[in-house]
Structure formats: C-alpha cells, structure tokens
Scaffold this active site. Structure first.
Site, PDB file in Angstrom:
ATOM      1  N   LYS A   6      -1.581 -15.643   8.325  1.00 42.17           N
ATOM      2  CA  LYS A   6      -2.998 -15.364   8.112  1.00 42.17           C
ATOM      3  C   LYS A   6      -3.324 -15.333   6.618  1.00 42.17           C
ATOM      4  O   LYS A   6      -4.332 -15.886   6.177  1.00 42.17           O
ATOM      5  CB  LYS A   6      -3.373 -14.029   8.766  1.00 42.17           C
ATOM      6  CG  LYS A   6      -4.839 -13.644   8.622  1.00 42.17           C
ATOM      7  CD  LYS A   6      -5.231 -12.589   9.642  1.00 42.17           C
ATOM      8  CE  LYS A   6      -4.783 -11.203   9.241  1.00 42.17           C
ATOM      9  NZ  LYS A   6      -5.770 -10.546   8.340  1.00 42.17           N
ATOM     10  N   ARG A  11      -6.226 -18.109   2.016  1.00 42.95           N
ATOM     11  CA  ARG A  11      -6.189 -18.576   0.633  1.00 42.95           C
ATOM     12  C   ARG A  11      -6.338 -20.091   0.548  1.00 42.95           C
ATOM     13  O   ARG A  11      -7.022 -20.609  -0.341  1.00 42.95           O
ATOM     14  CB  ARG A  11      -4.883 -18.115  -0.026  1.00 42.95           C
ATOM     15  CG  ARG A  11      -4.878 -16.611  -0.334  1.00 42.95           C
ATOM     16  CD  ARG A  11      -3.459 -16.071  -0.501  1.00 42.95           C
ATOM     17  NE  ARG A  11      -3.459 -14.672  -0.950  1.00 42.95           N
ATOM     18  CZ  ARG A  11      -3.682 -13.630  -0.138  1.00 42.95           C
ATOM     19  NH1 ARG A  11      -3.917 -13.839   1.149  1.00 42.95           N
ATOM     20  NH2 ARG A  11      -3.655 -12.396  -0.617  1.00 42.95           N
ATOM     21  N   SER A 149      -6.465  -2.436  -3.034  1.00 43.45           N
ATOM     22  CA  SER A 149      -6.278  -3.667  -2.270  1.00 43.45           C
ATOM     23  C   SER A 149      -5.914  -4.803  -3.212  1.00 43.45           C
ATOM     24  O   SER A 149      -6.657  -5.080  -4.168  1.00 43.45           O
ATOM     25  CB  SER A 149      -7.541  -4.038  -1.494  1.00 43.45           C
ATOM     26  OG  SER A 149      -7.384  -5.314  -0.873  1.00 43.45           O
ATOM     27  N   GLN A 151      -6.234  -7.731  -2.487  1.00 40.85           N
ATOM     28  CA  GLN A 151      -7.237  -8.780  -2.279  1.00 40.85           C
ATOM     29  C   GLN A 151      -8.291  -8.777  -3.379  1.00 40.85           C
ATOM     30  O   GLN A 151      -8.875  -9.821  -3.680  1.00 40.85           O
ATOM     31  CB  GLN A 151      -7.886  -8.627  -0.905  1.00 40.85           C
ATOM     32  CG  GLN A 151      -6.934  -8.951   0.234  1.00 40.85           C
ATOM     33  CD  GLN A 151      -7.555  -8.698   1.603  1.00 40.85           C
ATOM     34  OE1 GLN A 151      -8.642  -8.138   1.721  1.00 40.85           O
ATOM     35  NE2 GLN A 151      -6.846  -9.100   2.646  1.00 40.85           N
ATOM     36  N   SER A 177       1.496  -4.506  -3.330  1.00 36.82           N
ATOM     37  CA  SER A 177       1.416  -5.770  -2.590  1.00 36.82           C
ATOM     38  C   SER A 177       1.592  -6.962  -3.519  1.00 36.82           C
ATOM     39  O   SER A 177       0.909  -7.989  -3.394  1.00 36.82           O
ATOM     40  CB  SER A 177       0.097  -5.885  -1.807  1.00 36.82           C
ATOM     41  OG  SER A 177       0.077  -4.994  -0.718  1.00 36.82           O
ATOM     42  N   ASP A 292       1.540  -4.020   5.754  1.00 36.38           N
ATOM     43  CA  ASP A 292       1.288  -4.481   7.120  1.00 36.38           C
ATOM     44  C   ASP A 292       2.515  -4.362   8.021  1.00 36.38           C
ATOM     45  O   ASP A 292       2.390  -4.461   9.247  1.00 36.38           O
ATOM     46  CB  ASP A 292       0.785  -5.924   7.116  1.00 36.38           C
ATOM     47  CG  ASP A 292      -0.655  -6.029   6.625  1.00 36.38           C
ATOM     48  OD1 ASP A 292      -1.337  -4.985   6.547  1.00 36.38           O
ATOM     49  OD2 ASP A 292      -1.100  -7.147   6.309  1.00 36.38           O
ATOM     50  N   ARG A 323      -4.446   3.862   9.095  1.00 37.47           N
ATOM     51  CA  ARG A 323      -3.111   3.705   9.683  1.00 37.47           C
ATOM     52  C   ARG A 323      -2.133   4.790   9.258  1.00 37.47           C
ATOM     53  O   ARG A 323      -1.111   4.980   9.925  1.00 37.47           O
ATOM     54  CB  ARG A 323      -2.532   2.327   9.329  1.00 37.47           C
ATOM     55  CG  ARG A 323      -3.229   1.182  10.022  1.00 37.47           C
ATOM     56  CD  ARG A 323      -2.582  -0.144   9.692  1.00 37.47           C
ATOM     57  NE  ARG A 323      -3.435  -1.259  10.082  1.00 37.47           N
ATOM     58  CZ  ARG A 323      -3.315  -2.483   9.610  1.00 37.47           C
ATOM     59  NH1 ARG A 323      -2.373  -2.773   8.727  1.00 37.47           N
ATOM     60  NH2 ARG A 323      -4.142  -3.436  10.012  1.00 37.47           N
ATOM     61  N   ARG A 365      -3.070  -4.410  14.194  1.00 38.40           N
ATOM     62  CA  ARG A 365      -1.660  -4.072  13.995  1.00 38.40           C
ATOM     63  C   ARG A 365      -1.273  -2.806  14.762  1.00 38.40           C
ATOM     64  O   ARG A 365      -0.143  -2.676  15.223  1.00 38.40           O
ATOM     65  CB  ARG A 365      -1.357  -3.944  12.509  1.00 38.40           C
ATOM     66  CG  ARG A 365      -1.749  -5.186  11.731  1.00 38.40           C
ATOM     67  CD  ARG A 365      -0.663  -5.721  10.849  1.00 38.40           C
ATOM     68  NE  ARG A 365      -1.130  -6.915  10.138  1.00 38.40           N
ATOM     69  CZ  ARG A 365      -0.930  -8.153  10.530  1.00 38.40           C
ATOM     70  NH1 ARG A 365      -0.240  -8.401  11.640  1.00 38.40           N
ATOM     71  NH2 ARG A 365      -1.407  -9.176   9.841  1.00 38.40           N
TER      72      ARG A 365
END
Length: 410
Positions: A6, A11, A149, A151, A177, A292, A323, A365
């Site tokens: 994903k 991207r 994040s 992202q 990350s 994740d 989460r 998830r």
C-alpha cells in the site's frame, strides 16, 4: 499470493501524477485507500489506463484545480501527500473528509508548508475536515516533527522539487518510521528527483523536474505478517507466493528477520515464503520505525512463551484508531495478559486465548489482528466491522479461506 504494498502504491501514483508523460505501475495494490489516491490524481489532471496487471499514468506535472472538493475518505496518505503536492501550483485546491480521518493530525504539515510560501485554511472538528491549500512554494527553510507521522515528511519531500528555490526540511525530535522515508526517496529517485540528508533533516535542490518512470510494486509485509502469524499460531505449513521484485525495500519486510529470531520457522525461496506452525518465544521489539506491525506482534506475543516488550509505541494513538489502547483492550477480552505504560506495551504469553466478541474499532489492522487471534483461540469469536480490511487488504478473508480458515462473514 502476498498482497502488494500500500505504501509503495500511494507513492508511485503521486509521483506519476507529477511527471509529465507516461509512467507504468506494475502490480499496484487496489484497495479502498489506494483507489482514493488513484481517483484523486485523475481529478488533479492525470490520465490513467488500466491493464490486466499494470496501470499507465499520464502525468500532468503541476496538479490542476478539480471541479469539486476532493474527498479523501479514510486515507491518511491520500490527504497528507496530496495536500503537500497541491502547493506545487497556484490553484486553490480543497480536500475533505467526514470520517475518522478528520480527527487525525494535519496541522503540523500545513504549518510546514506555509513556512515555504503556501497558504492554507483548515476547518477541523469531530468527523469533519476541510483543508484548502494554495501554492506556489517559494522555498527556504521549514521544520516538522519526526514523531507524529512520517507521511508529513514524505509529502514535503514530494512537493519540494517544485519550489522556486532550494528547500531545507529540519526534522524536530526523533525521525520515526525512517524506512517509509527511505521508500519515498527511492520512488522519487526513479523519477529523477534527488534529496540530500544531513544531521538535521533534508536538503532539496529546486526546481527539479519529475521524469516518467516504471515501477514494480513489491509485497506488503504489514499485511502479509497477519497471514504468517496465523499459520504460526493456528495453522499448519503455508506457502505465500509473489515475494518478488525488490521486496526488501518494503518497510515492514523486517518481519522476515524477526520471525526466525522468535522461533517461527520460515523459508524464502523462488519468490515464495513458507511459514510453519511454531510457538513463538517472548521478544523485545522497538516499533518506532514499524508501527503497523505492532497489532499483529501483540497477537503473537500474547501466545508466546515468556515476556514480550514492544517499545516506541506512543504514535499508535494517531492511527485509524487509538491502537495503543484498542488492540490491548480487545486481546484482554480473550485472556491476554497485556499492559500499556509510558511508551511500551508489555505482554506475558498465555497457553491459549479464549474466543470473545471483538471490535475492530473500524481499523483495518485491528480487524486483521483480532481475526488472527480468533483463529488461534478456543471457542467462537465475532469481529465486528471486519469488512474494514478492504482499506488495505481486500482479499484478506478470501485468502484465509484459501489457506483453510473457516468463518462466517455477515
């Protein structure tokens, strides 16, 4: 067959939009989230031709203003990446969401973009979000937290080559990350975009021009990991095909190193991953670069022999659900001995989990983790809103059935 990545698909779609000419994306993941991005890049000017195993994307270069607001539904990557690259032109573009995505962070990205010359207007309340953004980017120096994040940083890296002058991105705090940032840089590199790292962040020469490129999307190990965990705890030997391409570029391929270390027998050969039933041992895992994986690692740890500590987990609060608390609360219903304290989750393994009514908290998830835990548990379980797996792995239940799992989907 192992699902496609994903993270890579998002991207590749965005980079293909920004490159004038034809880019080819082989084996993209088609899921709720990636379809949101695919639909959006077409609204922003890309032309897409779908083949049997690949997509041709004819990029627009600078995105154009669509005729309507772009609804990002529940896809954080769609919202964050496209908000950033919408500043590459001078048109006003508005993004919306009326889902849980509206409650997730976006303001740090907007502040970083405005420091580079963009203008932004944000309306955010419970389950309602509207972001209007406008470029162009002038360039200069901006800053962004590395602990919320990745992202945000990926979006800035995608947009920065269109600035009128060079861009410096200072990362505040720890850069978490990191493999996802590496993936962004690898995709941009295929399109001829370069960025330099330094001790504080990234330097991007600008302007640069995106060139068309070809991509082969690797396997997604965030989604493959639950299937592998199910084989180890609830099944027999399984074989997953399609472990091809540059699969080690996929950020959560670290699971292939972790599983043997904790006693789960695997073998990779001829583009296939074989997983054997094996009881895992307790382990320590730093999740800062791999958030994740945490839900399914909690499932493994709850059935492991001994104690497990998963650290670096505070960012889990900012996912599709909180989460940090949702997965432990569901596994506790099944008899797992799990505690959350500070920035770590501690789990004492038990011999058997017990079936229970479970909630996915409308989080893909969490739904996958609960399903795998239920397969290994004694007695029946019900996972509510399990269909949310279509966000990242639409074939999840079909693939489990192919491997011999039995359940009813209502």
């Amino acid at each position: 067959r192992a699902p496609r990545s994903k993270a890579y698909t998002h991207r590749a779609f965005v980079a293909a939009l920004l490159a004038r000419g034809k880019s080819v994306i082989r084996d993209p993941l088609i899921s709720d989230d990636t379809v949101n991005t695919l639909d959006a890049i077409q609204e922003l000017g890309a032309r897409v031709h779908e083949g049997k195993i690949e997509l041709e994307v004819h990029g627009a270069g600078v995105p154009r203003a669509p005729e309507r607001n772009l609804d990002c539904a529940e896809s954080g990557a769609t919202l964050r990446f496209l908000t950033a690259i919408a500043t590459t032109g001078s048109d006003k573009i508005t993004f919306t969401s009326r889902t849980g995505l509206a409650n997730r962070p976006i303001e740090p990205l907007l502040r970083a973009l405005t420091k580079l010359g963009a203008s932004a207007d944000l309306h955010q309340e419970k389950d309602a979000l509207r972001v209007t953004i406008q470029g162009p980017l002038k360039g200069g120096v901006t800053s962004i937290s590395g602990e919320i994040s990745s992202q945000f940083i990926s979006g800035l890296l995608m947009a920065a080559p269109f600035a009128r002058s060079d861009v410096k991105i200072n990362v505040e705090g720890n850069l978490e990350s990191k493999p996802y940032i590496d993936l962004t840089l690898a995709v941009l590199g295929k399109h001829g975009i370069t960025a330099e790292r330094d001790e504080r962040g990234f330097r991007i020469s600008a302007p640069q021009e995106y060139k068309p490129a070809s991509h082969h999307v690797p396997s997604d190990f965030s989604s493959t990991a639950p299937v592998a965990a199910g084989a180890a705890t609830a099944g027999e030997t399984i074989v997953l095909t399609g472990i091809d391409g540059d699969y080690r570029s996929e950020p959560d391929s670290i699971i292939l190193d972790l599983l043997p270390k904790i006693g789960i027998k695997i073998d990779i050969k001829d583009n296939q991953l074989t997983v054997q039933k094996s009881r895992p041992r307790g382990f320590d895992f730093d999740a800062r670069d791999h958030p994740d994986l945490v839900p399914i690692l909690e499932v493994l740890a709850s059935q492991a022999e001994g104690k497990t500590t998963i650290s670096g987990v505070k960012r889990l609060r900012f996912k599709e659900s909180d989460r940090l608390n949702t997965v432990p609360s569901e596994l506790s219903k099944m008899g797992a001995r799990i505690k959350v304290a500070d920035d770590a989750i501690t789990i004492e393994g038990v011999d058997h989990l017990q079936g229970s009514p479970l909630s996915s908290h409308h989080d893909h998830r969490v739904a996958m983790a609960c399903t795998i835990a239920a397969l290994a548990a004694g007695g029946d379980s019900v996972v509510e809103e399990a269909q949310v797996v279509s966000k990242s792995y639409p074939a999840f239940f079909t693939d489990l059935e192919t491997l011999g799992a039995k359940f009813n989907v209502e």
